[in-house]
Enzyme design. Structure first.
Site, PDB file in Angstrom:
ATOM      1  CB  ALA A  61      -0.860  -0.050   1.300  1.00 51.93           C
ATOM      2  CB  THR A  85      -3.976   4.346   3.507  1.00 48.47           C
ATOM      3  OG1 THR A  85      -3.316   3.518   4.001  1.00 48.47           O
ATOM      4  CG2 THR A  85      -5.225   4.742   4.400  1.00 48.47           C
ATOM      5  CG  ASN A 110       5.971   8.107   4.066  1.00 50.61           C
ATOM      6  OD1 ASN A 110       5.179   8.471   4.237  1.00 50.61           O
ATOM      7  ND2 ASN A 110       6.421   6.721   4.264  1.00 50.61           N
ATOM      8  N   GLY A 113       1.114  11.230   4.918  1.00 45.38           N
ATOM      9  CA  GLY A 113       0.007  11.707   5.915  1.00 45.38           C
ATOM     10  C   GLY A 113      -1.286  11.287   5.212  1.00 45.38           C
ATOM     11  CG  PHE A 114      -3.470   8.168   5.764  1.00 46.44           C
ATOM     12  CD1 PHE A 114      -2.596   7.312   5.321  1.00 46.44           C
ATOM     13  CD2 PHE A 114      -4.172   7.952   6.677  1.00 46.44           C
ATOM     14  CE1 PHE A 114      -2.175   6.044   6.148  1.00 46.44           C
ATOM     15  CE2 PHE A 114      -3.935   6.839   7.499  1.00 46.44           C
ATOM     16  CZ  PHE A 114      -2.915   5.900   7.250  1.00 46.44           C
ATOM     17  CG  ASN A 138      -4.079   0.112   3.453  1.00 48.58           C
ATOM     18  OD1 ASN A 138      -4.461   0.979   4.018  1.00 48.58           O
ATOM     19  ND2 ASN A 138      -2.966  -0.252   3.825  1.00 48.58           N
ATOM     20  CG  ASN A 171      -2.600   1.928   7.648  1.00 48.58           C
ATOM     21  OD1 ASN A 171      -1.797   1.477   8.538  1.00 48.58           O
ATOM     22  ND2 ASN A 171      -2.021   2.840   6.685  1.00 48.58           N
ATOM     23  CB  SER A 174       0.060   5.561   8.815  1.00 53.44           C
ATOM     24  OG  SER A 174       0.663   6.511   8.482  1.00 53.44           O
ATOM     25  CG  ASN A 176       3.837   9.666   8.358  1.00 60.51           C
ATOM     26  OD1 ASN A 176       4.607  10.243   9.133  1.00 60.51           O
ATOM     27  ND2 ASN A 176       3.956   8.877   7.461  1.00 60.51           N
ATOM     28  CB  THR A 177      -2.597   9.541  10.739  1.00 62.58           C
ATOM     29  OG1 THR A 177      -2.627   9.600   9.306  1.00 62.58           O
ATOM     30  CG2 THR A 177      -4.015  10.060  11.165  1.00 62.58           C
ATOM     31  CE  LYS A 216       1.413  -1.894   5.873  1.00 62.51           C
ATOM     32  NZ  LYS A 216       1.721  -1.274   4.329  1.00 62.51           N
ATOM     33  CG  ASN A 245       2.919   1.162   7.730  1.00 58.87           C
ATOM     34  OD1 ASN A 245       3.451   2.093   7.309  1.00 58.87           O
ATOM     35  ND2 ASN A 245       1.508   1.254   7.994  1.00 58.87           N
ATOM     36  CB  THR A 246       7.116   3.180   7.926  1.00 52.29           C
ATOM     37  OG1 THR A 246       6.245   4.026   8.473  1.00 52.29           O
ATOM     38  CG2 THR A 246       7.006   2.964   6.109  1.00 52.29           C
ATOM     39  CE1 TYR A 317       6.915   3.489  -2.036  1.00 53.65           C
ATOM     40  CE2 TYR A 317       4.705   3.286  -1.115  1.00 53.65           C
ATOM     41  CZ  TYR A 317       5.805   3.943  -1.634  1.00 53.65           C
ATOM     42  OH  TYR A 317       5.234   5.127  -2.051  1.00 53.65           O
ATOM     43  CB  SER A 318      11.686   0.843   0.024  1.00 60.98           C
ATOM     44  OG  SER A 318      10.630   1.710   1.042  1.00 60.98           O
TER      45      SER A 318
HETATM   46  C1  LIG Z   1       6.100   6.922   0.597  1.00 62.63           C
HETATM   47  C2  LIG Z   1       5.504   5.676   1.267  1.00 62.63           C
HETATM   48  C3  LIG Z   1       4.132   5.735   1.412  1.00 62.63           C
HETATM   49  C4  LIG Z   1       3.410   4.799   2.210  1.00 62.63           C
HETATM   50  N1  LIG Z   1       1.992   4.794   2.215  1.00 62.63           N
HETATM   51  C5  LIG Z   1       1.452   3.813   2.924  1.00 62.63           C
HETATM   52  C6  LIG Z   1      -0.081   3.656   3.145  1.00 62.63           C
HETATM   53  O1  LIG Z   1      -0.783   4.925   2.402  1.00 62.63           O
HETATM   54  N2  LIG Z   1      -0.480   2.815   3.808  1.00 62.63           N
HETATM   55  C7  LIG Z   1      -0.037   1.859   4.217  1.00 62.63           C
HETATM   56  O2  LIG Z   1      -0.407   0.874   4.734  1.00 62.63           O
HETATM   57  N3  LIG Z   1       1.535   1.746   4.018  1.00 62.63           N
HETATM   58  C8  LIG Z   1       2.253   2.718   3.434  1.00 62.63           C
HETATM   59  N4  LIG Z   1       3.237   2.493   3.243  1.00 62.63           N
HETATM   60  C9  LIG Z   1       4.157   1.452   3.976  1.00 62.63           C
HETATM   61  C10 LIG Z   1       4.594   0.218   2.804  1.00 62.63           C
HETATM   62  O3  LIG Z   1       3.180  -0.181   2.362  1.00 62.63           O
HETATM   63  C11 LIG Z   1       5.371  -0.618   3.433  1.00 62.63           C
HETATM   64  O4  LIG Z   1       4.472  -1.085   4.680  1.00 62.63           O
HETATM   65  C12 LIG Z   1       6.572  -0.051   4.021  1.00 62.63           C
HETATM   66  O5  LIG Z   1       7.234   0.913   3.351  1.00 62.63           O
HETATM   67  C13 LIG Z   1       7.876  -1.217   4.275  1.00 62.63           C
HETATM   68  O6  LIG Z   1       7.939  -1.860   3.088  1.00 62.63           O
HETATM   69  P1  LIG Z   1       9.429  -1.540   2.258  1.00 62.63           P
HETATM   70  O7  LIG Z   1      10.249  -1.627   2.998  1.00 62.63           O
HETATM   71  O8  LIG Z   1       9.252  -2.569   0.964  1.00 62.63           O
HETATM   72  O9  LIG Z   1       8.989  -0.150   1.633  1.00 62.63           O
HETATM   73  C14 LIG Z   1       4.271   3.740   2.644  1.00 62.63           C
HETATM   74  C15 LIG Z   1       5.526   3.627   2.434  1.00 62.63           C
HETATM   75  C16 LIG Z   1       6.172   4.615   1.733  1.00 62.63           C
HETATM   76  C17 LIG Z   1       7.664   4.663   1.553  1.00 62.63           C
END
Ligand SMILES: Cc1cc2nc3c(=O)[nH]c(=O)nc-3n(C[C@H](O)[C@H](O)[C@H](O)COP(=O)(O)O)c2cc1C
Length: 341
Positions: A61, A85, A110, A113-114, A138, A171, A174, A176-177, A216, A245-246, A317-318
């Site tokens: 996501a 999300t 990051n 903030g949704f 999500n 979710n 996060s 950031n919220t 999540k 998540n992060t 993602y990353s």
């Molecule tokens: C720029 C960015 C935006 C993200 N936005 C969301 C989000 O909106 N909702 C969510 O559940 N996770 C979000 N994530 C988290 C990723 O889905 C993932 O859980 C997290 O980055 C760890 O995986 P990775 O190391 O492969 O990036 C975001 C990650 C990044 C880098």
């Protein structure tokens, strides 16, 4: 070929390059071109949450928050695609800049903030997509909804997306919220899960299908806290857990440019923390609830490590930003190479 594209994309600001990538992947998807960009991953079918996946490597996501490029991402070979999300109402997210690359560490920070165009826009995009594979949606809460009323936002989103999703991710992790992560603990978690479970039951009766719910979670909990979450998920009858998540931690990026920016850290530095969370969950869940592992997969073998730790599916993602679509095939091959359990 991705190396060349990456050079171009990384010469732009992270957010401009993000928007351009979504536009290009979306356009490639509409024209059916993305399949030509990368060799298709091997077929490695798995059944999880009652759903059939052509391979166990999905898009995490946050990359396609509004569902603008569903066909495009699917054509790159992902075994499933998670969008969002999404929140009930559109919202701009945090002020820019809010997205930072730390290439020396294969990491991203990051605090988006949704930022999203709201659930109605997302559903219009889902309806317009041709993709008929596994689509996860999500859901989250709006920034200005008080955390005590967060349940209302999750239920409002669930009502709307239920008929269109193969599974729904809740979710609560996060960073950031403000206040969101408090929903992972104690009575707040139990009340949220109970409300979701009961709404899922009535929606299942209304639509004649059971849509699985996945929660999540963050990588920043103690083992005891993670174990409590696992127990609550089992008790409430959830269908899956996504870890993670992060992270709010900064291990592995000390001294690098942008390392002190506020927000969630992803990519290579979160890998071990995430895998540890998967292991703790796997120990608690004992196979009764599937785990979807995400965090720090930047090479195929990292995906295999997550499966070996107890996950049934993985997401990236990353790693996708740093390595491009070839990572999908690499991850599928590495998982296929694991001894069968
Ligand atoms: C720029 C960015 C935006 C993200 N936005 C969301 C989000 O909106 N909702 C969510 O559940 N996770 C979000 N994530 C988290 C990723 O889905 C993932 O859980 C997290 O980055 C760890 O995986 P990775 O190391 O492969 O990036 C975001 C990650 C990044 C880098």
């Amino acid at each position: 070929m991705y190396k060349l594209a990456r050079e171009l994309l990384f010469s732009l600001s992270p957010e401009t390059s993000h928007e351009l990538s979504i536009d290009l992947i979306g356009a490639g998807g509409r024209l059916g071109l993305n399949r030509l960009l990368t060799k298709a991953p091997a077929s490695l079918p798995v059944k999880v949450m009652g759903l059939e996946f052509p391979n166990p490597v999905g898009l995490a996501a946050g990359l396609d928050k509004n569902g603008d490029a569903i066909d495009g991402f699917a054509q790159l070979g992902f075994g499933f695609v998670e969008i969002g999300t999404v929140t009930p109402r559109p919202q701009p997210g945090n002020p820019k800049p809010r997205l930072f690359r730390l290439p020396q560490a294969e990491a991203i920070i990051n605090r988006m903030g949704f930022n999203n165009l709201g659930v109605d826009h997302l559903l219009a995009r889902v309806r317009a997509a041709k993709y008929d594979g596994v689509l996860g949606i999500n859901i989250g809460k709006n920034f200005d909804t008080p955390v005590e009323r967060a349940v209302d936002d999750y239920l409002a989103c669930l009502d709307k997306v239920y008929a269109h999703a193969c599974y729904v991710t809740v979710n609560v992790s996060s960073p950031n919220t403000p206040g969101l992560r408090s929903l992972q603990f104690g009575d707040s978690l139990k009340q949220l899960l109970e409300a979701l479970r009961s709404r899922q039951e009535s929606l299942a009766a209304q639509h004649g299908k059971h849509v699985p719910l996945a929660i999540k979670i963050a990588p920043d909990m103690s083992d005891e806290e993670t174990a409590m979450v696992a127990k609550a998920l089992l008790e409430s009858g959830m269908d899956a857990v996504i870890a993670t998540n992060t992270t709010l931690g900064r291990e592995g990026v000390d001294g690098l440019p942008h390392c002190n920016e506020a927000g969630g850290l992803s990519g290579a530095p979160v890998r071990d923390k995430s895998t540890h969370t998967v292991k703790v969950l796997a120990g608690e869940l004992g196979g009764r609830l599937p785990i979807i592992a995400v965090g720090g997969i930047t090479e195929g073998r990292h995906a295999a490590e997550k499966i070996a730790a107890g996950a049934s599916l993985v997401q990236v993602y990353s790693g996708f930003i740093y390595k491009g679509p070839a990572l999908i095939r690499e991850a599928v091959d590495a998982i296929a190479g694991l001894p069968r359990s």
